[in-house]
Design a protein around this motif. Structure first.
Motif, PDB file in Angstrom:
ATOM      1  N   GLN A 145       0.536   2.245  12.447  1.00 29.03           N
ATOM      2  CA  GLN A 145      -0.406   2.607  12.054  1.00 29.03           C
ATOM      3  C   GLN A 145       0.481   4.152  11.114  1.00 29.03           C
ATOM      4  N   HIS A 146       0.722   4.350  11.594  1.00 30.66           N
ATOM      5  CA  HIS A 146       1.726   5.435  10.021  1.00 30.66           C
ATOM      6  C   HIS A 146       2.600   5.409   8.989  1.00 30.66           C
ATOM      7  N   LEU A 147       3.754   4.869   9.893  1.00 26.34           N
ATOM      8  CA  LEU A 147       5.209   4.099   8.985  1.00 26.34           C
ATOM      9  C   LEU A 147       4.749   3.322   7.756  1.00 26.34           C
ATOM     10  N   PRO A 148       4.585   2.363   8.124  1.00 27.56           N
ATOM     11  CA  PRO A 148       3.929   0.916   6.949  1.00 27.56           C
ATOM     12  C   PRO A 148       2.578   1.406   6.590  1.00 27.56           C
ATOM     13  N   HIS A 149       2.688   0.912   5.442  1.00 26.11           N
ATOM     14  CA  HIS A 149       3.616   0.205   4.719  1.00 26.11           C
ATOM     15  C   HIS A 149       4.087   1.070   3.718  1.00 26.11           C
ATOM     16  N   ALA A 150       2.521   2.534   3.716  1.00 27.79           N
ATOM     17  CA  ALA A 150       2.675   3.059   2.463  1.00 27.79           C
ATOM     18  C   ALA A 150       3.786   4.655   2.616  1.00 27.79           C
ATOM     19  N   ALA A 151       4.352   4.950   3.283  1.00 24.56           N
ATOM     20  CA  ALA A 151       5.391   5.881   3.602  1.00 24.56           C
ATOM     21  C   ALA A 151       6.465   4.983   2.985  1.00 24.56           C
ATOM     22  N   CYS A 152       6.729   3.292   3.564  1.00 29.62           N
ATOM     23  CA  CYS A 152       7.759   2.422   3.260  1.00 29.62           C
ATOM     24  C   CYS A 152       8.206   2.767   1.830  1.00 29.62           C
ATOM     25  N   ASP A 153       6.936   2.305   1.131  1.00 30.18           N
ATOM     26  CA  ASP A 153       6.689   2.422  -0.304  1.00 30.18           C
ATOM     27  C   ASP A 153       7.056   3.426  -1.148  1.00 30.18           C
ATOM     28  N   ILE A 154       6.023   4.304  -1.065  1.00 30.08           N
ATOM     29  CA  ILE A 154       6.795   5.225  -1.431  1.00 30.08           C
ATOM     30  C   ILE A 154       7.583   6.060  -1.333  1.00 30.08           C
ATOM     31  N   ALA A 155       8.772   6.344  -0.336  1.00 28.20           N
ATOM     32  CA  ALA A 155      10.517   6.620  -0.827  1.00 28.20           C
ATOM     33  C   ALA A 155      10.763   5.951  -1.629  1.00 28.20           C
ATOM     34  N   GLU A 156      10.950   4.123  -1.454  1.00 27.84           N
ATOM     35  CA  GLU A 156      11.546   3.066  -1.797  1.00 27.84           C
ATOM     36  C   GLU A 156      11.290   3.137  -3.539  1.00 27.84           C
ATOM     37  N   TYR A 157       9.847   3.275  -3.754  1.00 30.91           N
ATOM     38  CA  TYR A 157       9.034   4.007  -5.397  1.00 30.91           C
ATOM     39  C   TYR A 157       9.868   5.176  -6.106  1.00 30.91           C
ATOM     40  N   LEU A 158       9.866   6.078  -5.127  1.00 27.27           N
ATOM     41  CA  LEU A 158      10.429   7.811  -5.731  1.00 27.27           C
ATOM     42  C   LEU A 158      12.088   7.869  -5.723  1.00 27.27           C
ATOM     43  N   ARG A 159      12.494   6.582  -5.165  1.00 35.38           N
ATOM     44  CA  ARG A 159      14.652   6.584  -5.246  1.00 35.38           C
ATOM     45  C   ARG A 159      14.569   5.835  -6.938  1.00 35.38           C
ATOM     46  N   ARG A 160      13.563   5.020  -7.591  1.00 37.09           N
ATOM     47  CA  ARG A 160      14.133   4.248  -9.076  1.00 37.09           C
ATOM     48  C   ARG A 160      14.062   5.678  -9.989  1.00 37.09           C
ATOM     49  N   TYR A 161      13.623   6.705  -9.025  1.00 38.39           N
ATOM     50  CA  TYR A 161      13.606   7.563 -10.222  1.00 38.39           C
ATOM     51  C   TYR A 161      14.657   8.664  -9.409  1.00 38.39           C
ATOM     52  N   GLY A 162      15.629   8.242  -8.865  1.00 40.71           N
ATOM     53  CA  GLY A 162      17.040   9.218  -9.119  1.00 40.71           C
ATOM     54  C   GLY A 162      16.846  10.117  -8.023  1.00 40.71           C
ATOM     55  N   THR A 163      15.894  10.145  -6.752  1.00 39.51           N
ATOM     56  CA  THR A 163      15.587  11.847  -6.241  1.00 39.51           C
ATOM     57  C   THR A 163      16.727  10.285  -5.171  1.00 39.51           C
ATOM     58  N   LYS A 164      16.940  11.252  -4.048  1.00 41.20           N
ATOM     59  CA  LYS A 164      17.362  10.907  -2.877  1.00 41.20           C
ATOM     60  C   LYS A 164      15.955  11.411  -1.390  1.00 41.20           C
ATOM     61  N   THR A 165      15.611   9.851  -0.778  1.00 40.01           N
ATOM     62  CA  THR A 165      14.689   9.998   0.161  1.00 40.01           C
ATOM     63  C   THR A 165      14.450  10.111   1.726  1.00 40.01           C
ATOM     64  N   ASN A 166      14.469  10.701   2.354  1.00 38.93           N
ATOM     65  CA  ASN A 166      14.409  10.932   3.739  1.00 38.93           C
ATOM     66  C   ASN A 166      12.904  10.807   4.416  1.00 38.93           C
ATOM     67  N   MET A 167      13.009   9.637   5.313  1.00 36.55           N
ATOM     68  CA  MET A 167      11.337   9.269   5.452  1.00 36.55           C
ATOM     69  C   MET A 167      12.213  10.298   7.123  1.00 36.55           C
ATOM     70  N   ILE A 168      11.309  10.814   7.763  1.00 38.06           N
ATOM     71  CA  ILE A 168      11.088  11.576   8.842  1.00 38.06           C
ATOM     72  C   ILE A 168       9.819  11.603   9.330  1.00 38.06           C
TER      73      ILE A 168
END
Length: 302
Positions: free
Chosen positions: A83-106
């Motif tokens: 109820q928390h992790l997918p799908h918003a958090a996954c897509d947020i992390a993936e989308y930010l990576r497109r702009y050069g950052t390194k994301t870690n999901m916690i």
């Protein structure tokens, strides 16, 4: 101070912009090639960005500032439950990576409901190893407000995302971006993409402000230079299977080598005449016992 940029152009004569970057004392952080196009994530001295823009125009390419490049962002969910992790958090992390950052999901250990949600010191310390934290919360105003204790004393900038409209100051966050929440599908619709773009813009504004604050008391050595030097001087880095064996941050780098085994080797690396252990705090990360290098500001050696 180095500025991070993204260059996109044709393969033809791309060597000219690579030579210019080298002549200016800059670095190529990442290089992606397709059949006819090339994309470079670069770091160049701030005063020389106009030269890169002029060369990009000459080569019929494009270049833009990439404030999120060479940063590390934590995307935090109250739990690892569905109820928390997918799908918003996954897509947020993936989308930010497109702009050069390194994301870690916690995912926090005890956040299944507003009545039992908690965060412990180890989780807080892990989040604070990053440049920015994005807390991905749910769809209910009351629930988000009652969970503000999860992030209100985090010692790095915090962006909160959720479904309802909330004023960031009311929940003690640096920013709040609406339009997310518990969405049981991938974030591919128009309103979702607009929310993701707003989140990127908000993140870039906060990171840019942090860079301005760092420029008031600059670091002794740029993290970009430390990263390049460690990649060259540490043979063991070549054996690291994880993507991005060394991750740049605003004020240091994360080295994905075991702390106990490689601490002294990292500390003894010489960067522009300085022994790294003399100009940086080198400590064990809460993430897989990685080595965390936090570079000291210039005023620390006066």
């Amino acid at each position: 101070m180095y500025e991070t940029m993204t260059y996109t152009g044709g393969v033809h004569k791309h060597y000219e912009i690579e030579e210019l970057i080298e002549d200016l004392g800059g670095f190529i952080l990442q290089k992606n090639e397709s059949q006819i196009d090339i994309t470079l994530t670069i770091a160049v001295p701030s005063e020389d960005t106009d030269k890169i823009e002029a060369k990009a125009k000459e080569l019929l390419g494009s270049v833009e500032l990439s404030p999120l490049a060479s940063t590390e962002i934590a995307v935090v969910s109250p739990t690892l439950a569905r109820q928390h992790l997918p799908h918003a958090a996954c897509d947020i992390a993936e989308y930010l990576r497109r702009y050069g950052t390194k994301t870690n999901m916690i995912g926090l250990a005890r956040g299944a409901g507003k009545g039992i949600a908690q965060i412990n010191k180890e989780e807080k310390d892990l989040i604070e190893e990053h440049d920015l934290a994005i807390f991905s919360l749910g769809s209910f105003d009351d629930c988000i407000r009652k969970k503000k204790f999860l992030f209100e004393d985090i010692d790095i900038p915090v962006i909160v995302t959720g479904s309802p409209e909330i004023v960031a100051e009311e929940i003690n966050a640096n920013a709040y971006v609406a339009g997310f929440g518990r969405i049981p599908r991938r974030l591919k619709r128009g309103e979702n993409i607009r929310a993701l773009k707003k989140l990127v813009k908000t993140s870039e504004d906060i990171i840019s402000k942090q860079k301005e604050e760092l420029s008031d008391d600059p670091l002794i050595i740029s993290p970009v230079i430390v990263k390049i030097t460690l990649e060259r001087e540490l043979p063991s880095i070549k054996d690291v299977n994880a993507p991005m064996a060394i991750v740049s941050q605003l004020d240091g780098v994360r080295v994905k080598l075991p702390y106990d085994e490689y601490y002294k080797e990292v500390a003894n690396v010489v960067v522009e005449g300085y022994r790294l252990g003399d100009i940086a705090e080198i400590k064990k990360s809460k993430m897989y016992d990685h080595i965390l290098v936090k570079i000291l500001p210039e005023t620390s050696i006066l």
